[in-house]
Structures are given as C-alpha cells and as structure tokens.
Scaffold this active site. Structure first.
Site, PDB file in Angstrom:
ATOM      1  N   ILE A  15       0.805  -1.219   0.000  1.00 48.79           N
ATOM      2  CA  ILE A  15       0.000   0.000   0.000  1.00 48.79           C
ATOM      3  C   ILE A  15       0.840   1.273   0.000  1.00 48.79           C
ATOM      4  O   ILE A  15       0.297   2.376  -0.075  1.00 48.79           O
ATOM      5  CB  ILE A  15      -0.962   0.036   1.210  1.00 48.79           C
ATOM      6  CG1 ILE A  15      -0.191  -0.098   2.529  1.00 48.79           C
ATOM      7  CG2 ILE A  15      -2.030  -1.039   1.081  1.00 48.79           C
ATOM      8  CD1 ILE A  15      -1.074   0.023   3.760  1.00 48.79           C
ATOM      9  N   GLY A  16       2.156   1.145   0.077  1.00 49.66           N
ATOM     10  CA  GLY A  16       2.978   2.351   0.081  1.00 49.66           C
ATOM     11  C   GLY A  16       4.454   2.031  -0.002  1.00 49.66           C
ATOM     12  O   GLY A  16       4.887   0.896   0.216  1.00 49.66           O
ATOM     13  N   GLY A  21      11.562   2.292   3.326  1.00 47.36           N
ATOM     14  CA  GLY A  21      10.947   0.982   3.321  1.00 47.36           C
ATOM     15  C   GLY A  21       9.639   0.922   2.565  1.00 47.36           C
ATOM     16  O   GLY A  21       9.167   1.922   2.014  1.00 47.36           O
ATOM     17  N   ASP A 129       8.366  15.659   8.374  1.00 47.42           N
ATOM     18  CA  ASP A 129       7.910  15.146   7.078  1.00 47.42           C
ATOM     19  C   ASP A 129       6.389  15.129   6.988  1.00 47.42           C
ATOM     20  O   ASP A 129       5.790  14.196   6.453  1.00 47.42           O
ATOM     21  CB  ASP A 129       8.466  13.734   6.856  1.00 47.42           C
ATOM     22  CG  ASP A 129       8.327  13.269   5.408  1.00 47.42           C
ATOM     23  OD1 ASP A 129       8.264  14.127   4.510  1.00 47.42           O
ATOM     24  OD2 ASP A 129       8.293  12.046   5.177  1.00 47.42           O
TER      25      ASP A 129
END
Length: 334
Positions: A15-16, A21, A129
């Site tokens: 999903i990402g 990572g 972030d």
C-alpha cells in the site's frame, strides 16, 4: 515479506513505499485485525540495525495519542526489520483527490492534525515530514492520525544542528530550503499550513525544485529582508531572487473566510521566529468550537464510499473471505 507469517501475519497487498521501506496491508491470523507493516531492508548487516531505525522505534514507543498512528510491534529477521502499525482506511492525499472538502470537514481535519502535532511537540518531537500522504484517516471513528516518523527527531537539546539532507517537498519550510541547520517546531507548523492551503485548492501550494519553490514562496509573501527576517540576508543566494512584494492572501484564497486567511498567514509566516505556534493555532478564532464530525458522508450511497468499495483489490476480498471461512471451519471442528 512472506516472513511475516512467522509472527502470525498474512500479507494482503502493498500500500505504500518510501525512502526507508515498503508498507503492506496485512492481517493478524490470530485476531483477524488489519494492520499496516512497514518493511525496512538493512543494507549493511555488519554494522547492525541503523540508527534511524532505532530512533524511529524509540520515538514511536513514546508517542501514544488519539491523533498519532498506533505503533503495535516490531520484529526482525536477517536483514529485515518490520514495524507494525494500526491500519487506517485512507490518507488525506487520496481524500483530497477524490472529493471537495466542505469547510466544517476541513476545519475538523486541520484541528485534529494540530492536536496530534501539539502532542508531539509537547514531547519535543519534530516530525519533519508532514504531508497529506502522512495524515491517515479512520472513517469509522472520523479520526485523523499523524503517521510516518521515519524522519522525526527529538528537539530536547536546544539550538541543535540537524541534518538538511532530505528531499525538497512542497511542505518544506523556507528556513530548511535556504539551508538553515538550526531549526525547531516552526518547520512542522509551516508544513501544516501548506496542507491547510492544499485542502482548499486541492493542489500543492509550493511545488517544484529549490529555486522554483522559493520563487513561489517569495512571490506570495514577499522576498524576505533584514527587517522582516533578521539574519536572512547573510544567505548570499538570496540576492539572486527578484524583490517581490507580499500579496493579499484573501485574493489568493477567495473561498476561505477571513479568520481562515488570518490563521493561514500566521502559519505560513516566512520568519520562523514569528510563525504561530501549534498551541496558539489551536486557540485561533478559525478553529474555535470545532469538534469531531463525520469526515465523509455516512450513507452507503455516498459517491466516495462507493469509490472505495469499487477500488478494493480483488485479492483483498478473497483473502478476507478465506479468513472467515477458515474461522468457521475451526469452530465446527471444535
């Protein structure tokens, strides 16, 4: 990723992906709970677990708040480290792309984001972030949660010089873009201000590379001077930028009420020393009386919810049915 079965998790789908990572949607085979597992590959096994992983895990164990994503577990095998988080339905970036946010919804999202950030700052944690992709939303509880603390740092040591080697994003504060290494919580406030603007326009406010980003910032707020930002003129490259005058934010954002324009201008103040704090932003008139409300219309006829249902990957549906079937068979055996 198949290694997660050793800890009773089953991978559903990716999903990402980020610099540190990959993230997978998984299910706990014992409880049935959906989780998000971040898989980090250690490139140099000889040196052991990198400091950035230890730092992230240390911070995550410390952070427990309704508006911060829940950290559940950590395990490792060979050169892989797995961080387990609660799974949430969608991120703010996807929400912005799929629907127009009504003012009450926008305010609720902004307030919850600031509440989570205020908690982080109270523990001297800089996120560094913040962006729509890192704000996750639980549609069942209408809760916004700050995620991805891979670049987070502790700010307990005053005037500490931090690294500035991470990428230029539309949400990066001007002091970072200009190369400042002594910075603090105002960088996160600037990022939330950019997210605030993006929820209105549905486009990043300051996209592009370093120079284009600064040109956009200066053209909107004026090129900084010694009077507006003491010390900034020591940066020699500033002389290469045109001398812009500040624009009227009310004309740039005609669809937002005056109190919202005022809060936005204070969050996006060029001088970090004069930028509004997260606690003062929460007390601002624009967010007065804002409570948690449904972030997406509840009825099943809602276009957005229909989109979510249609976009569910087939493998996810099959995996869920297989899990329920196995659970029923186990009960019958008992």
């Amino acid at each position: 990723m198949e290694n997660v079965r050793k800890w009773n998790y089953r991978k559903i789908r990716k999903i990402g992906e980020g610099g540190y990572g990959e993230v997978y949607k998984c299910r706990n085979l014992i409880t049935g709970r959906l989780v998000a597992i971040k898989m980090i590959t250690i490139l140099n096994e000889i040196e052991g677990v990198p400091s950035y992983i230890l730092r992230e895990v240390s911070l995550l164990k410390e952070l427990q708040h309704e508006n911060v994503v829940g950290f559940l577990d950590v395990f490792s095998i060979e050169n892989l480290v797995f961080l387990v988080f609660e799974y949430l339905d969608i991120d703010l970036h996807s929400l912005i792309n799929k629907m127009v946010l009504d003012p009450p919804v926008l305010k609720a999202i902004l307030k919850q984001t600031l509440l989570g950030l205020a908690y982080c700052h109270s523990l001297n944690v800089l996120h560094r972030d913040l962006k729509p992709n890192n704000l996750l939303i639980d549609l069942k509880s209408n809760t916004v949660k700050i995620a991805d603390f891979g670049l987070a740092r502790s700010s307990r040591v005053p005037q500490k010089e931090y690294s500035r080697d991470y990428a230029y994003t539309p949400y990066k504060a001007p002091e970072l873009v200009l190369g400042y290494t002594e910075y603090s919580t105002p960088i996160d406030v600037w990022a939330v201000g950019c997210i605030f603007a993006e929820m209105i326009t549905r486009e990043p406010l300051f996209p592009g590379n370093k120079r284009n980003k600064l040109l956009l910032i200066f053209s909107l707020f004026g090129t900084p001077t010694e009077e507006t930002w003491p010390g900034v003129t020591r940066i020699s490259e500033l002389a290469s930028y045109p001398k812009f005058k500040p624009q009227n934010l009310a004309k740039t954002f005609p669809d937002i009420e005056p109190a919202g324009v005022d809060l936005l201008s204070k969050m996006l103040c060029l001088n970090p020393q004069q930028r509004i704090t997260v606690n003062d932003a929460l007390k601002h008139e624009y967010l007065r009386g804002v409570e948690k409300i449904p972030l997406v219309s509840h009825p099943s006829s809602c276009t957005f919810l229909n989109f979510l249902q249609r976009s569910t990957i087939l493998s996810d549906i099959i995996e869920r049915k297989c899990y329920l079937l196995a659970k029923r068979l186990l009960k019958q055996d008992l």
